[in-house]
Design an enzyme around this catalytic site. Structure first.
Site, PDB file in Angstrom:
ATOM      1  N   SER A   1       0.823  -1.209   0.000  1.00 56.82           N
ATOM      2  CA  SER A   1       0.000   0.000   0.000  1.00 56.82           C
ATOM      3  C   SER A   1       0.851   1.250   0.000  1.00 56.82           C
ATOM      4  O   SER A   1       1.939   1.268   0.563  1.00 56.82           O
ATOM      5  CB  SER A   1      -0.929   0.036   1.220  1.00 56.82           C
TER       6      SER A   1
ATOM      7  N   LYS B   1      -4.504  -6.777   3.493  1.00 60.92           N
ATOM      8  CA  LYS B   1      -4.495  -5.636   2.575  1.00 60.92           C
ATOM      9  C   LYS B   1      -5.913  -5.297   2.129  1.00 60.92           C
ATOM     10  O   LYS B   1      -6.290  -4.128   2.006  1.00 60.92           O
ATOM     11  CB  LYS B   1      -3.604  -5.936   1.361  1.00 60.92           C
TER      12      LYS B   1
ATOM     13  N   HIS C   1      -7.533  -3.460   4.901  1.00 56.15           N
ATOM     14  CA  HIS C   1      -6.935  -2.117   4.892  1.00 56.15           C
ATOM     15  C   HIS C   1      -7.686  -1.239   3.883  1.00 56.15           C
ATOM     16  O   HIS C   1      -8.053  -0.102   4.163  1.00 56.15           O
ATOM     17  CB  HIS C   1      -5.442  -2.216   4.544  1.00 56.15           C
ATOM     18  N   ASN C   2      -7.928  -1.788   2.690  1.00 60.79           N
ATOM     19  CA  ASN C   2      -8.626  -1.012   1.658  1.00 60.79           C
ATOM     20  C   ASN C   2     -10.069  -0.726   2.055  1.00 60.79           C
ATOM     21  O   ASN C   2     -10.586   0.358   1.781  1.00 60.79           O
ATOM     22  CB  ASN C   2      -8.597  -1.746   0.324  1.00 60.79           C
TER      23      ASN C   2
ATOM     24  N   GLU D   1      -9.974   2.032   4.348  1.00 63.36           N
ATOM     25  CA  GLU D   1      -9.688   3.232   3.543  1.00 63.36           C
ATOM     26  C   GLU D   1     -10.988   3.783   2.921  1.00 63.36           C
ATOM     27  O   GLU D   1     -11.211   4.997   2.928  1.00 63.36           O
ATOM     28  CB  GLU D   1      -8.674   2.823   2.470  1.00 63.36           C
TER      29      GLU D   1
END
Ligand code: 2AM
Length: 494
Positions: A134, A188, A191-192, A195
């Protein structure tokens, strides 16, 4: 090739992310071989290595030459489009690889594809890592947050490289071994999802400040700049402040006002929400941000709905609310609402990770995950240090909401949070992320919910049985029969 000229590592797939990561690795002093199916990108990368370097970066023009130019055990990062291209690249490269060598897929891959490939290449004795990367272009070039999962031995082989190319924060490089299987890709993905939530919440803060508070773009730039010096300090708040400062170069005015209000997306947010549903984890803030992206896509429908509802008599409430608003207090309230909403959103993301970790036996270390997100990645923020500390205080924390420090911060901000959401609702400004976070908080914190009624309904129409608060066991009641017989409530309101 003589062993002394072999590269420490290889990278295949030289689109923007690949080129930047390769240059970053080379800049940190690790000789690297690069390869791309279309060879012009190899030349492009060599030219960049000359002008930004010079670095020890070797271009290769065939899978065979590429693989053979790397020292054993070989570590090869691939950064090609997720899905089939990854399979094709793996088969092109593994033909020349040997037992003990490693493939590291740095794309945004679906975690189950990584798990399938781990199995597939293991037949040849090849190791595999699925590594979340990222930070976008800039991060890849100067220090990303890295989330490698899969073979621990493979991780150890390139740990020194990853630690030196990753973003560096006060408590170390933004990389850690995540866990087995597809855990790196899964982390990940979440995480997105987080986000998405952050971006949605920031856009709602903007909407309220602009349309209820009447703030201009230059005031917004200033406010977000100020917020970036406090508890909200983060990459996304910082870039938001910058966005409000940019003038349009085609016509008069600010560029932000000229951008079509339709959000793009690539799928990791959707996966996050799908996984939350699969694992029975509530993630309403992240789901609201995904829904908002879908609704934003219906631009023409929204324009026509605006017309129809106006004709049907929908009043513009905004004006009347705006006139009575104390701007300074609103700004302060929105800041607090944003912070509290964020805590709930991160609580959802972390709990999704925990559910998956339990299901898969990944043994994820949530404090470490928060730590490696402190730098390099899109959600990097001072706030993540608080999350890290919360999990260090209690690795088995049921939810961030009940960490003593976060609990206190939420309580301190709840009045402001309720004011913002209330004001937005009466103004007809939708704040689905903030509302979802607040509803999550209000549902989670209540010892007793109206779920008793839902259970009664289920038992009435489906004989699903219910439990009681005062004794163990499963109970069933002939609700309809008893209700008809008793007739007790009849006429109560007459
Ligand atoms: P290309 O330059 O040859 O198209 C992003 O699209 C990256 O993925 C590019 O480096 C691209 O290579 C690579 N890529 C896409 N499909 C691929 C495939 N089937 N095999 C190898 N690389 C591929």
């Amino acid at each position: 090739m003589d062993a002394s000229t072999l590269s420490r590592i290889g990278l295949a797939g030289l689109a923007v992310m690949g080129q930047n990561l390769a240059l970053n690795i080379a800049e940190k002093g690790f000789p690297i071989s690069v390869y791309n199916r279309t060879t012009s990108k190899v030349d492009e990368t060599l030219i960049r290595a000359q002008s930004e370097g010079p670095f020890s970066l070797t271009g290769q023009y065939s899978p065979r030459d590429f693989v053979l130019s790397i020292q054993r055990p070989r570590s090869i990062i691939i950064l090609v489009k997720a899905g089939n291209p990854v399979d094709q690249t793996i088969s092109a490269l593994t033909e020349f690889m040997e037992p003990g060598d490693t493939i590291i897929d740095g794309g945004n891959e679906w975690y189950q594809n990584t798990e399938r490939r781990i199995q597939q290449v293991s037949d040849k004795g090849i190791l595999y890592l699925g590594m979340g990367v990222s930070g976008g272009e800039e991060g890849a070039r100067h220090g990303p947050s890295l989330m490698p999962g899969g073979s621990f031995e493979a991780y150890k082989n390139i740990e020194s490289v990853l630690k030196s190319v990753a973003a560096q924060v006060d408590d170390g490089p933004c990389v850690t071994y995540i866990g087995e299987g597809g855990s790196g890709n899964f982390v990940k993905m979440v995480h997105n999802g987080i986000e998405y939530g952050d971006m949605q919440l920031i856009s709602e803060a903007y909407d309220v400040l602009k349309n209820v508070g009447g703030l201009s773009n230059s005031e917004l730039a200033e406010i977000f700049g100020e917020w970036n010096r406090g508890e909200l300090e983060s990459f996304l708040i910082e870039i938001t402040s910058d966005i409000f400062k940019v003038k349009d170069n085609l016509v008069d005015g600010d560029l932000v006002d000229k951008i079509l209000d339709k959000t793009g997306m690539k799928g990791t947010g959707k996966w996050t929400v799908q996984q939350a549903a699969e694992l029975s984890v509530a993630a309403p803030t992240i789901a609201a941000s995904l829904d908002c992206r879908y609704l934003s896509g219906l631009k023409e429908e929204r324009e026509s709905a605006a017309e129809i509802l106006k004709e049907a008599g929908l009043e513009e409430e905004v004006g009347s609310v705006k006139s009575g608003v104390d701007k300074k207090r609103l700004i302060d309230d929105v800041r607090k609402a944003l912070y509290a909403s964020k805590i709930c959103s991160y609580a959802q993301g972390m709990n999704l990770l925990r559910a998956k970790s339990v299901e898969k036996g990944w043994d994820l270390d949530f404090g470490e995950l928060a730590r490696i997100w402190k730098g390099g990645c899109i959600i990097r923020a001072v706030f993540l240090d608080r999350i890290k500390k919360a999990y260090q205080r209690n690795p088995n924390l049921a939810s961030l909401v009940v960490d003593p420090e976060f609990a206190r911060e939420m309580v301190q901000r709840q009045a402001a949070w309720r004011r913002v959401v209330g004001l937005a609702i009466s103004a007809g400004i939708s704040t689905p992320g903030m509302c979802a976070s607040l509803a999550y908080f209000d549902t989670y914190r209540r010892a007793r919910l109206p779920a008793n009624l839902v259970q009664a309904q289920r038992d009435l129409f489906g004989a699903h049985t219910y439990e009681r608060t005062d004794r163990p066991g499963a109970f069933h009641t002939e609700w309809t029969k008893l209700a008809r017989k008793s007739n007790a409530g009849a006429g109560a309101f007459s």
